[in-house]
Structure formats: structure tokens, C-alpha cells
Design a protein around this motif. Sequence first.
Motif, PDB file in Angstrom:
ATOM      1  N   ASP A 255      50.203 -73.650  30.566  1.00 38.69           N
ATOM      2  CA  ASP A 255      50.247 -72.347  31.235  1.00 38.69           C
ATOM      3  C   ASP A 255      51.539 -71.613  30.902  1.00 38.69           C
ATOM      4  N   ALA A 256      52.658 -72.352  30.852  1.00 41.94           N
ATOM      5  CA  ALA A 256      53.942 -71.735  30.504  1.00 41.94           C
ATOM      6  C   ALA A 256      53.918 -71.199  29.080  1.00 41.94           C
ATOM      7  N   ILE A 257      53.314 -71.936  28.150  1.00 48.19           N
ATOM      8  CA  ILE A 257      53.239 -71.488  26.758  1.00 48.19           C
ATOM      9  C   ILE A 257      52.407 -70.220  26.647  1.00 48.19           C
TER      10      ILE A 257
ATOM     11  N   PHE B   1      56.773 -75.128  19.645  1.00 42.96           N
ATOM     12  CA  PHE B   1      56.845 -74.478  20.950  1.00 42.96           C
ATOM     13  C   PHE B   1      58.237 -74.702  21.543  1.00 42.96           C
ATOM     14  N   ILE B   2      58.989 -73.607  21.731  1.00 40.06           N
ATOM     15  CA  ILE B   2      60.313 -73.679  22.363  1.00 40.06           C
ATOM     16  C   ILE B   2      60.192 -73.045  23.745  1.00 40.06           C
ATOM     17  N   ILE B   3      60.342 -73.871  24.767  1.00 41.93           N
ATOM     18  CA  ILE B   3      60.128 -73.431  26.151  1.00 41.93           C
ATOM     19  C   ILE B   3      61.466 -73.373  26.868  1.00 41.93           C
ATOM     20  N   ASP B   4      61.822 -72.192  27.374  1.00 43.04           N
ATOM     21  CA  ASP B   4      63.043 -72.019  28.154  1.00 43.04           C
ATOM     22  C   ASP B   4      62.724 -72.360  29.609  1.00 43.04           C
ATOM     23  N   LEU B   5      63.146 -73.534  30.044  1.00 45.26           N
ATOM     24  CA  LEU B   5      62.779 -73.998  31.380  1.00 45.26           C
ATOM     25  C   LEU B   5      63.403 -73.159  32.482  1.00 45.26           C
ATOM     26  N   ALA B   6      64.454 -72.390  32.154  1.00 50.04           N
ATOM     27  CA  ALA B   6      65.044 -71.520  33.182  1.00 50.04           C
ATOM     28  C   ALA B   6      64.078 -70.412  33.587  1.00 50.04           C
TER      29      ALA B   6
END
Length: 324
Positions: free
Chosen positions: A282-284, A267-272
Motif C-alpha cells: 500500500d505504501a509503494i 523500491f525505495i521507501i521513506d519510512l518517515a
Amino acid sequence: MGIAAHYGCKRKLSFLDMEKIKQAQRHAEELAKKQHEETQEAQRHAEELAKKQHEETQEGQRHAEELGKKQHEETQKGQRHAEELAKKQHEETQEGQAGLASDMADLKQGQTDVAAKVADVAAKLEDIAAQVAEEKDADSKLRGEGGNKTQAADKPIDEWINDITEELKKHYQGHVCKKWVYPWGGNWMDFDKIYIPVTIDRDVGPESKPIKESLESYEELFEIKEDEASRRFILVGDPGQGKSSFCAKVAHDWCVRKTLENIRLLFIIDLAKVDKDTFIEDAICEHLLSDIEIQPTKLREVIKHLKQSIFFIFDGLVPHTTCK
């Protein structure tokens, strides 16, 4: 008569002798005078020569004094220049040391802040795992009470893992691992054709005096040793040095199974793009798995099931307030 003649002859001889004597005296006087004149001439010549030598000596002394004075002035000028240069170098050295100390302090503070945020994320992940366990227990109780809901959320977890894997690959290959040829658009270009590998150094040894060690391959970052329950690391670098491109490289290699075969889900999450009040699951679901019907609770169950075979990458951690 004979006596008189004899006397006269004698007198005549005496007169001649006197003349010779006088002539000799005059000659002696002339010779003495000539010698006196020659002596005086020699004395004058000696005096002129001595005077000339004295003047030349004084001229040489004046020249030597002027040369010595000039050399002394040049020496003093050189010393002043050397002192000014040394002073300038000392000031520049002090200024550089002060700037370096300030930069090191800022870097250390930044690393401390990042480490605190990573620890906060780890704590939240543990909270998620606990919530997954609680929800799993609740689901088990509902099934025991006779609930017979056959919905998509109840399919086997291995099927969910396969669906999530395919959806992540589609997302990474379509949005992360391709770049525009031009900033304003145009044709897509494959990631492998434009990616330039970066050099990664890691700190080893005591925290107070770490030593830089270059990695032979970035895969070393993802190798979990037998005595480790999990692996956490922070990638630090100035803007533009390739941190986000490195994340895209990891996603590309995972998609094609070039490396990272021990990681089932990445899982690569772009926090911007994530609001600070959003939970990780929820973000994923919103940004990575929007095309499949999976609820955050089911995603927590998948995360709990895979344990060490799952990896999270948070891009843009420093300037962003960590999501929950």
C-alpha cells in the motif's frame, strides 16, 4: 814584678773572654727571642689560616646543605606533580573507557534492535508472498468460472513491470535524485554534481569479534551469491553521514542503468512518510506508483513473479516503527 804582670795579663784576658761570652749569650738570647717571636707569628698565621679554612669549610657545608635541601624539595615537588598528573591521566583513562564501553553497549543494542526490525520486515514480506499466491489461485478460479473482465489490471505482467519501471524512474529522477541549490528553493542541481561518495565498511568474521572490511564498490552489497536465496543488509551510521544520500545514489544509478543491471525493480521507501499501520505494498502504491492504476494485489503478483530481481530499501528504519 814579672809574675804580677803576667797575672794581670791573664786576668785581663779572662775579663775579655767573659765579655765575649756575655755578648754571645745576649746575641743568642736575641736570636732565640727573635726565633720565638717568629715561631709565635708563624703559629698565629697558621691558626688564622686554619680558622679561615675551617670557616670556609663550614660555609661550604652550609651551602651544600642548602643546595641539597633545595634539590630535595624540588625532587619532592616534581614527584608530587608527577603523581597528580598520573592520577589525572588514570582518571581520564577510566572515564574514557567507561564512556567507550557505554557507547559500544548502546551501539550493539541499536544493531540488535535494527536486526530485529529487519527480521520482522522479512517475515512480513514472506506473508505478502503467501497472500499473493493465494490471490493468484483465487483469480485463476474466477477465470475458470467464466469471468471475462477485460480491465487494465488484467494486462500481461511484463507490461505491468515496464509501467512500474518507468513510473519509478520518473519518481526518483523528479524527487529523489535532484536537490535544491539552496535550502529555501531556487534551481535544481543534478545529483551527480553534488554527491560525495561515502566509505562503507562491513563486519566480517565471528559476531563476537568482527573485523572491519572496506568495500571497493557499493555494488558488492547487491550481489546475490549462488548459495543465497536473498540478500539483506543494514546500513548503520550517525545522522548526517550520508545514509539517505546513499539511497538517492543507488536510485540514480538504477535509473540510468549505470550499475545494478541485475535488479529489475527498485523500491525505495521513506519510512518517515509512511504510517506504522500501512502495508508495504500500500505504501509503494501510494508514494511511488500513484500515477498508474495498479492495485496492491497486482503489485504482490509482480513481486512474486520477479523474486530475486527486486530490491527494497527502507530509509529511516531505526527511528521508525516498521510498517506492515
